[in-house]
Enzyme design. Structure first.
Site, PDB file in Angstrom:
ATOM      1  N   TYR A   1      24.787  33.053  49.495  1.00 38.15           N
ATOM      2  CA  TYR A   1      25.425  31.819  49.987  1.00 38.15           C
ATOM      3  C   TYR A   1      26.781  31.590  49.297  1.00 38.15           C
ATOM      4  CZ  TYR A   1      26.243  26.781  50.441  1.00 38.15           C
ATOM      5  OH  TYR A   1      26.826  25.550  50.659  1.00 38.15           O
TER       6      TYR A   1
ATOM      7  N   TYR B   1      29.580  16.616  58.319  1.00 37.76           N
ATOM      8  CA  TYR B   1      28.664  15.945  57.382  1.00 37.76           C
ATOM      9  C   TYR B   1      28.405  14.506  57.823  1.00 37.76           C
ATOM     10  CZ  TYR B   1      31.166  19.589  54.785  1.00 37.76           C
ATOM     11  OH  TYR B   1      31.779  20.736  54.409  1.00 37.76           O
TER      12      TYR B   1
ATOM     13  N   LYS C   1      28.909  28.232  57.337  1.00 36.42           N
ATOM     14  CA  LYS C   1      27.575  27.808  57.809  1.00 36.42           C
ATOM     15  C   LYS C   1      27.407  28.060  59.309  1.00 36.42           C
ATOM     16  CE  LYS C   1      27.013  24.457  54.086  1.00 36.42           C
ATOM     17  NZ  LYS C   1      27.315  23.095  53.617  1.00 36.42           N
TER      18      LYS C   1
ATOM     19  N   VAL D   1      35.045  22.469  52.265  1.00 37.18           N
ATOM     20  CA  VAL D   1      35.797  21.847  51.165  1.00 37.18           C
ATOM     21  C   VAL D   1      37.004  22.670  50.708  1.00 37.18           C
ATOM     22  CG1 VAL D   1      33.927  20.382  50.271  1.00 37.18           C
ATOM     23  CG2 VAL D   1      34.188  22.719  49.408  1.00 37.18           C
TER      24      VAL D   1
ATOM     25  N   SER E   1      32.144  25.653  53.784  1.00 35.08           N
ATOM     26  CA  SER E   1      31.079  25.334  54.742  1.00 35.08           C
ATOM     27  C   SER E   1      31.330  25.816  56.161  1.00 35.08           C
ATOM     28  CB  SER E   1      30.832  23.830  54.761  1.00 35.08           C
ATOM     29  OG  SER E   1      30.082  23.471  53.640  1.00 35.08           O
TER      30      SER E   1
END
Ligand code: GLN
Length: 305
Positions: free
Chosen positions: A189, A241, A64, A259, A61
């Site tokens: 992605y 998150y 992102k 992760v 992530s």
């Protein structure tokens, strides 16, 4: 500074025992749960490495951040935020729950999986390969490293098992939020999540953001200042998150976790920090990595608050 980093790693190594390596992507289960390493890269290009700094990991992530940067540069703030929100989420990063209940069906923010998949579809390029190249290039510039590549075993593993992400993307296509070919967007992605780095690369990316979007090694403005500011705001509100609030209280810097066990932290006008520790807490954040950043924030007075 070197001894502060060394102590932060030694004092918090014990926390690795209390977390677990991600296993929902089978290839990630091979990560070393005991590893803990970090890198500090400051805006004068000084670098300090500590612990298991040569641990290789996939950025997951953390990608992102680069995805959002490209979406904002390529499509502009108005278009991006017409398709994805800018509010924190109290649900896990891969949750579908709010997509159906929200009237607009917009993902809550660009850093949950749903939001990042939408932003991937917004980066410029006529197809997935062009979009991947666009974002991959941004990552190479932000790391000052032309050799950054995808870990193909992790990529294959994600693609084979990424059914929750598939469900999210098809739902968003049904709601007309994704306009492009869903499988193509997902493939892009998955590849971006599977990009492999060491902490030095991530600390440099964080330092560019800390330095108002300017690469300190070349003085080149890689990210426009306005975009850079938006990214820092989303990092501080949504970067970890559903435990972003706790991180802001305990560390107090814009950050993004993945992760694969990496956390990228941005101390504005000062430094970028990257920590890797593949053992994760229940939210999917590096359990020892968070503790290292807490200690560094206290010792170096990094909190923005
Ligand atoms: N590739 C991972 C996924 O989509 C990224 C999630 C994460 O790092 N939190 O599930």
């Amino acid at each position: 500074m070197e001894s502060i980093l060394k102590n932060a790693i030694e004092n918090n190594k014990k926390w690795t025992e209390f977390g677990q390596v991600a296993s929902y992507i089978p290839e990630l289960a091979k990560g070393n749960s005991e590893a803990l390493g970090a890198c500090i890269f400051d805006t004068n290009c000084n670098m300090i490495l500590g612990g298991d700094y040569d641990t290789r990991f996939t950025i997951q992530s953390v990608s992102k951040v680069a995805i959002l940067i490209c979406a904002l540069i390529d499509k502009g703030k108005k278009t991006v935020f017409s398709k994805v929100g800018m509010e924190p989420s109290t649900d896990p990063f891969n949750s579908l729950a709010k997509l159906e209940t929200r009237e607009s069906h917009k993902p809550l923010n660009p850093f949950i999986n749903a939001g990042a998949i939408v932003c991937t579809s917004l980066a410029s390029g006529d197809n997935g390969i062009e979009k991947f190249n666009r974002i991959h290039n941004m990552i190479k510039r932000m790391t000052n490293n032309d050799e950054i590549e995808v870990n193909h075993s992790v990529y294959r593993s994600e693609k084979l098992t990424g059914n929750t992400n598939r469900a999210i993307a098809y739902y968003l296509k049904g709601a007309n939020i994704i306009e492009k070919d869903v499988e193509d967007v997902l493939d892009t992605y998955f590849k971006l999540c599977s990009i492999e780095m060491v902490v030095e690369d991530v600390a440099k990316m964080a330092c560019v953001i800390a330095n108002d979007g300017i690469a300190p090694w070349s003085n080149e403005q890689i990210i426009p200042k306005e975009v850079n500011g938006i990214v820092k705001a989303i990092m501080i509100t949504c970067g970890l998150y559903d435990s972003s609030g706790e991180f802001s209280v305990n560390v107090g810097t814009p950050a993004k976790s993945g992760v694969g066990g990496c956390i990228m932290a941005v101390a504005p006008n000062n430094m970028g920090i990257a920590v890797v520790g593949p053992a994760l807490d229940m939210h999917g954040n590096s359990i020892a990595g968070k503790k290292v950043l807490e200690e560094l924030s206290q010792q170096l007075n990094l909190s923005m608050f």
